[in-house]
Design an enzyme around this catalytic site. Structure first.
Site, mmCIF file in Angstrom:
data_model
loop_
_atom_site.group_PDB
_atom_site.id
_atom_site.type_symbol
_atom_site.label_atom_id
_atom_site.label_comp_id
_atom_site.label_asym_id
_atom_site.label_seq_id
_atom_site.Cartn_x
_atom_site.Cartn_y
_atom_site.Cartn_z
ATOM 1 C CB ILE A 66 7.290 -52.302 -24.410
ATOM 2 C CG1 ILE A 66 5.485 -53.518 -24.214
ATOM 3 C CG2 ILE A 66 7.866 -52.459 -26.011
ATOM 4 C CD1 ILE A 66 5.062 -52.732 -25.411
ATOM 5 C CB THR A 110 3.165 -53.563 -20.174
ATOM 6 O OG1 THR A 110 2.050 -52.528 -20.631
ATOM 7 C CG2 THR A 110 3.891 -54.460 -21.149
ATOM 8 N N PRO A 111 2.171 -52.452 -16.880
ATOM 9 C CG PRO A 111 4.013 -52.384 -15.521
ATOM 10 C CD PRO A 111 3.943 -52.671 -16.705
ATOM 11 C CE1 TYR A 166 -1.390 -45.650 -26.748
ATOM 12 C CE2 TYR A 166 -2.651 -47.240 -27.974
ATOM 13 C CZ TYR A 166 -1.317 -46.237 -27.793
ATOM 14 O OH TYR A 166 -0.414 -48.040 -27.146
ATOM 15 C CG ASN A 176 9.321 -48.329 -25.018
ATOM 16 O OD1 ASN A 176 8.669 -49.203 -24.994
ATOM 17 N ND2 ASN A 176 9.014 -48.091 -23.634
#
Ligand SMILES: NC(=O)c1ccc[n+]([C@@H]2O[C@H](COP(=O)([O-])OP(=O)(O)OC[C@H]3O[C@@H](n4cnc5c(N)ncnc54)[C@H](O)[C@@H]3O)[C@@H](O)[C@H]2O)c1
Length: 259
Positions: free
Chosen positions: A18, A192-193, A155, A90
């Protein structure tokens, strides 16, 4: 639309996923970009792509948890391009494998909170000091996991914290008379990764294809997101087209949280 001509933007974690797409989108929209990452090679790679496309950017090594480095990054931005008016917080890490609070350690909790929440506080603190004279836009990358549960306690708590930190600072800046907008962005699962790595540790799926299919079921729109889906939203929030939007949360999740 969504032009940021003349604006100077700092993007953390700009070397991958991102952050990379956001750096490229902001540069394509006329901004001069300071791409930072703890993985300096990755940041340089993003800058190479921007320059190949005719854009302007520099790469800086930055661990976002280091307050002293924040001061240096802002200083280098000012001396290279001028006063930054866009900050995209980010950089982040996932909480994969840490769903079970009873088996988790305080060190694991602190590591996630440190990068995902404490560092956003540091970035906002230092950016507001610079931006207050001429205004700006701060975009903090939270998650759908800052709105609903499902990614482990640390998280979820870190991304929920980013959501309300952003609102708190939006109100603070308004009350101070600063022309600084602060918003959060809440991506669904973006391919994404960070997400692809889930396949390596998951007990439920063993391949990336299986992972994609299992996550797809939770996104009514029928696909997972790509980094550019988020980059477009961030670019809008960075631009003056969103000049009446502050303290807001932009959910870009293919309908994940609508169910
Ligand atoms: N991919 C998703 O599905 C998704 C969904 C919701 C939110 N997010 C959030 O979006 C952001 C970017 O995620 P991504 O999927 O692009 O991840 P990613 O792993 O592809 O990229 C993250 C980047 O952050 C950098 N980084 C990590 N720790 C750092 C530190 N201490 N200092 C500086 N840089 C550091 C990494 O080197 C990497 O380049 C994260 O905050 C993540 O939590 C991602």
């Amino acid at each position: 639309m969504n032009r940021i001509d003349g604006k100077i933007a700092i993007v953390t974690g700009g070397g991958s996923g991102i952050g990379e797409a956001t750096s490229e989108s902001l540069a394509a929209s006329g901004g001069r970009i300071v791409v930072t990452d703890v993985d300096e090679e990755a940041a340089i790679h993003t800058v190479d792509i921007i320059r190949q496309r005719g854009g302007e950017a520099i790469a800086l090594h930055q661990d976002v948890t280091d307050e002293g480095r924040w001061a240096e990054v802002i200083e280098t931005t000012v001396s290279t391009y001028g006063r930054p008016s866009v900050l995209v917080n980010n950089a982040g890490i996932s909480g994969v494998g840490q769903d079970n609070i009873e088996e988790s350690t305080f060190e694991q909790w602190r590591a996630i909170m440190n990068i995902n929440l404490d560092a956003v506080y540091l970035g906002c603190k230092h950016a507001i000091g610079q931006m207050k004279a001429e205004g700006g836009s701060i975009v903090n990358i939270s998650s759908i996991m800052g709105i609903v549960a499902g990614a482990g306690p640390a998280y979820n708590a870190s991304k929920g914290g980013v959501r309300l930190l952003s609102k708190s600072l939006a109100v603070y800046c308004g009350n101070q008379g600063y022309n600084i907008r602060v918003n959060s962005v809440h991506p669904g699962f973006i391919w994404t990764p960070m997400v692809r790595r889930i396949a390596e540790t998951s007990e439920e799926v063993s391949t990336e294809d299986e992972l994609y299919e299992s996550l797809l079921l939770r996104h009514p729109i029928g696909r997972l997101g790509v980094a550019e889906d988020i980059a477009k939203g961030v670019t809008f929030l960075a631009s003056d087209d969103s000049s009446f939007i502050t303290g807001s949360e932009l959910v870009i999740d293919g309908g994940y949280t609508a169910v």
